[in-house]
Design an enzyme around this catalytic site. Structure first.
Site, PDB file in Angstrom:
ATOM      1  N   SER A  84      -9.241  37.270 -53.941  1.00 17.71           N
ATOM      2  CA  SER A  84      -8.891  35.913 -54.371  1.00 17.71           C
ATOM      3  C   SER A  84      -8.275  36.026 -55.765  1.00 17.71           C
ATOM      4  O   SER A  84      -8.822  35.564 -56.763  1.00 17.71           O
ATOM      5  CB  SER A  84     -10.119  35.001 -54.374  1.00 17.71           C
ATOM      6  OG  SER A  84     -11.061  35.410 -55.328  1.00 17.71           O
ATOM      7  N   GLU A 120     -18.784  32.126 -53.495  1.00 25.26           N
ATOM      8  CA  GLU A 120     -19.972  32.912 -53.845  1.00 25.26           C
ATOM      9  C   GLU A 120     -21.124  32.023 -54.301  1.00 25.26           C
ATOM     10  O   GLU A 120     -20.929  31.139 -55.142  1.00 25.26           O
ATOM     11  CB  GLU A 120     -19.647  33.887 -55.001  1.00 25.26           C
ATOM     12  CG  GLU A 120     -18.551  34.869 -54.657  1.00 25.26           C
ATOM     13  CD  GLU A 120     -17.999  35.603 -55.888  1.00 25.26           C
ATOM     14  OE1 GLU A 120     -18.749  35.804 -56.857  1.00 25.26           O
ATOM     15  OE2 GLU A 120     -16.804  35.964 -55.845  1.00 25.26           O
ATOM     16  N   GLU A 161     -18.338  41.625 -50.892  1.00 26.25           N
ATOM     17  CA  GLU A 161     -19.195  42.006 -52.022  1.00 26.25           C
ATOM     18  C   GLU A 161     -20.646  42.228 -51.608  1.00 26.25           C
ATOM     19  O   GLU A 161     -21.534  42.327 -52.445  1.00 26.25           O
ATOM     20  CB  GLU A 161     -19.118  40.935 -53.123  1.00 26.25           C
ATOM     21  CG  GLU A 161     -17.730  40.847 -53.753  1.00 26.25           C
ATOM     22  CD  GLU A 161     -17.627  39.842 -54.878  1.00 26.25           C
ATOM     23  OE1 GLU A 161     -18.626  39.123 -55.146  1.00 26.25           O
ATOM     24  OE2 GLU A 161     -16.557  39.763 -55.494  1.00 26.25           O
ATOM     25  N   LYS A 176     -21.344  40.048 -63.661  1.00 27.14           N
ATOM     26  CA  LYS A 176     -21.253  39.697 -62.237  1.00 27.14           C
ATOM     27  C   LYS A 176     -20.914  40.958 -61.484  1.00 27.14           C
ATOM     28  O   LYS A 176     -19.818  41.504 -61.647  1.00 27.14           O
ATOM     29  CB  LYS A 176     -20.087  38.709 -62.087  1.00 27.14           C
ATOM     30  CG  LYS A 176     -20.377  37.486 -61.285  1.00 27.14           C
ATOM     31  CD  LYS A 176     -19.117  36.666 -61.154  1.00 27.14           C
ATOM     32  CE  LYS A 176     -18.601  36.662 -59.741  1.00 27.14           C
ATOM     33  NZ  LYS A 176     -17.418  35.806 -59.581  1.00 27.14           N
TER      34      LYS A 176
HETATM   35  P1  PGA Z   1     -11.862  38.774 -56.309  1.00 26.81           P
HETATM   36  O1  PGA Z   1     -13.156  37.862 -56.295  1.00 26.81           O
HETATM   37  O2  PGA Z   1     -12.213  40.066 -56.897  1.00 26.81           O
HETATM   38  O3  PGA Z   1     -11.518  38.834 -54.838  1.00 26.81           O
HETATM   39  O4  PGA Z   1     -10.811  38.032 -57.122  1.00 26.81           O
HETATM   40  C1  PGA Z   1     -14.039  37.822 -57.343  1.00 26.81           C
HETATM   41  C2  PGA Z   1     -13.963  36.518 -58.064  1.00 26.81           C
HETATM   42  O5  PGA Z   1     -13.195  35.604 -57.678  1.00 26.81           O
HETATM   43  O6  PGA Z   1     -14.668  36.367 -59.052  1.00 26.81           O
HETATM   44 ZN    ZN Z   2     -13.967  34.198 -59.361  1.00 22.71          ZN
END
Ligand code: PGA
Ligand code: ZN
Length: 401
Positions: A42, A155, A196, A378
């Site tokens: 994303s 998430e 994840e 995170k």
């Molecule tokens: P991404 O997701 O690594 O796919 O961008 C993690 C996030 O959006 O925090």
């Molecule tokens: Zn994010």
């Protein structure tokens, strides 16, 4: 002693099975550092550019490596990172690829630390005082771009805010992940995991809130400290710019409704953290939400700020948030990531150091979180590429105290 003599680049596997860039940096005195670039799904519109790894490696070998070998000192991170920027010659690392840049930048930092015989977090300027450990935010349920047929919100993140130490915090998140599995099982919702390692059930977002709320309550009473939760809405992925609405399947919300919805969720579930609640272009919507709930929770910009000081400055001027996600590969170098942290902290924004959905065993971000005294990191809850960072945090705490 830290003169860079060799920079080697190769393609290695990431956690999604895609290729990514790994760099080795060697120094004159035998210092060695190795690091690999993570990769997002994303991805924010304004992130530095990730090139296909083969192209990133070829371009970096042609343009960057000759500017590094025999010319820069791995112990001088600013010099290494300036050389990378200079060799790239663009604003967004589209020349050599942010994936090559960040792998080399992080590998050089590790080589610099190796020469000094110091842990990376210390070389990067940090100390570990025990009481200030970064609290891990653990992804326990999710969907969005990370899993098909799961929640719209990307998430649901366990947040062990009352944990007395980093080890208890890490295990609390794993316990929430396990408790969620039990509850899903009781409800007859078998499911797989997203990118994840979070559970990715085919349930609606409302049910996910119930489940994560229950799981964090159960774990809180088990462990005897507060375990709350937060969200990464990743709202840019839900936003339909033409219609100017957020789409949750057949349901849609205007920006005002989205702000109201998130503010209600913060109050109802006592959310400690809300990332990307609005589209990446909507500073005003962010500011509206921050005004309403910024005293109670962290409103964090990921796709909004993309670890970029210019975008963060705009956000600060507009009071758009009170927290920034820091992903070194969004901006390309460790020095740039440090600049974003520094600007954030000077303006009362909490930096949250973060992994990507595509990861490797590389644990640099654990050191970065300690080095910058970040209140949160995170990095998932389970799965080898996630536990690589969590276990490194535990080791840092163990070695430092
Ligand atoms: P991404 O997701 O690594 O796919 O961008 C993690 C996030 O959006 O925090
Ligand atoms: Zn994010």
């Amino acid at each position: 002693m830290t003169l860079v003599t060799d920079v080697r680049l190769r393609r290695v596997l990431d956690s999604r099975g895609n290729p990514t860039v790994e760099a080795d940096v060697l120094t004159e005195s035998g210092g060695f550092g190795r690091a690999a670039a993570p990769s997002g799904a994303s991805t924010g519109e304004y992130e530095a550019i990730e090139l296909p790894p083969g192209e990133a490696i070829a371009n970096a070998r042609e343009h960057a490596v000759p500017q590094l070998e025999g010319r820069v000192y791995a112990g001088n991170q600013r010099e290494v990172d300036a050389a990378l920027r200079g060799a790239d010659g663009t604003d967004d690392f589209s020349g050599i690829g942010a994936n090559s840049a960040v792998a080399i930048s992080m590998a050089a930092a590790k080589a610099g630390a190796d020469v000094l015989g110091a842990p990376l977090f210390q070389h990067l300027g940090g100390t570990f005082r025990g009481e200030n450990f970064p609290t891990p935010l653990g992804n326990v349920v999710g969907g969005g771009e990370h899993a098909a047929d799961a929640t719209y919100i990307q998430e649901f993140l366990a947040a062990p805010v009352g944990a007395p130490n980093v080890t208890d915090a890490v295990f609390a998140n794993a316990a929430v992940h396990a408790a969620v599995a039990d509850i899903l099982d009781e409800r007859g919702e078998s499911c797989g995991k997203g990118d994840e390692g979070a559970w990715a059930p085919s349930i609606d977002d409302a049910e996910a809130f119930e489940i994560v709320d229950e799981a964090t309550d159960v774990v809180s009473s088990d462990v005897g400290f507060e375990v709350g939760f937060g969200l990464d809405v990743a709202a840019s992925e839900l936003y339909d710019a033409d219609a100017e609405v957020y789409r949750y399947g057949d349901d849609e919300k205007t920006t005002d409704e989205q702000v109201e919805y998130i503010a209600d969720l913060v109050r109802e579930y006592d959310l400690v953290y809300v990332e990307d609640p609005l589209d990446e272009d909507d500073y005003e919507g962010f500011a509206d939400l921050t005004e309403r709930v910024g005293e109670q929770t962290l409103v964090c910009g990921d796709d909004l700020f993309v670890t970029n000081t210019e975008r963060l400055r705009t956000g600060i001027d507009l009071d758009a948030a009170n927290s920034i996600l820091i992903k070194p590969n969004q901006i390309g170098t460790l020095a740039d990531a440090f600049d974003a942290v520094e600007l954030a902290v000077r303006n009362g924004y909490d930096p949250v150091i973060s992994h990507r959905s595509g990861e490797t065993e590389d644990a640099t971000i654990a050191h970065l979180a300690v080095a910058t005294d970040a209140p949160f990191i995170k990095t998932g809850a389970v799965g080898g590429e996630r536990t690589a960072k969590l276990n490194e945090l535990i080791r840092i705490a163990d070695d430092a105290l």
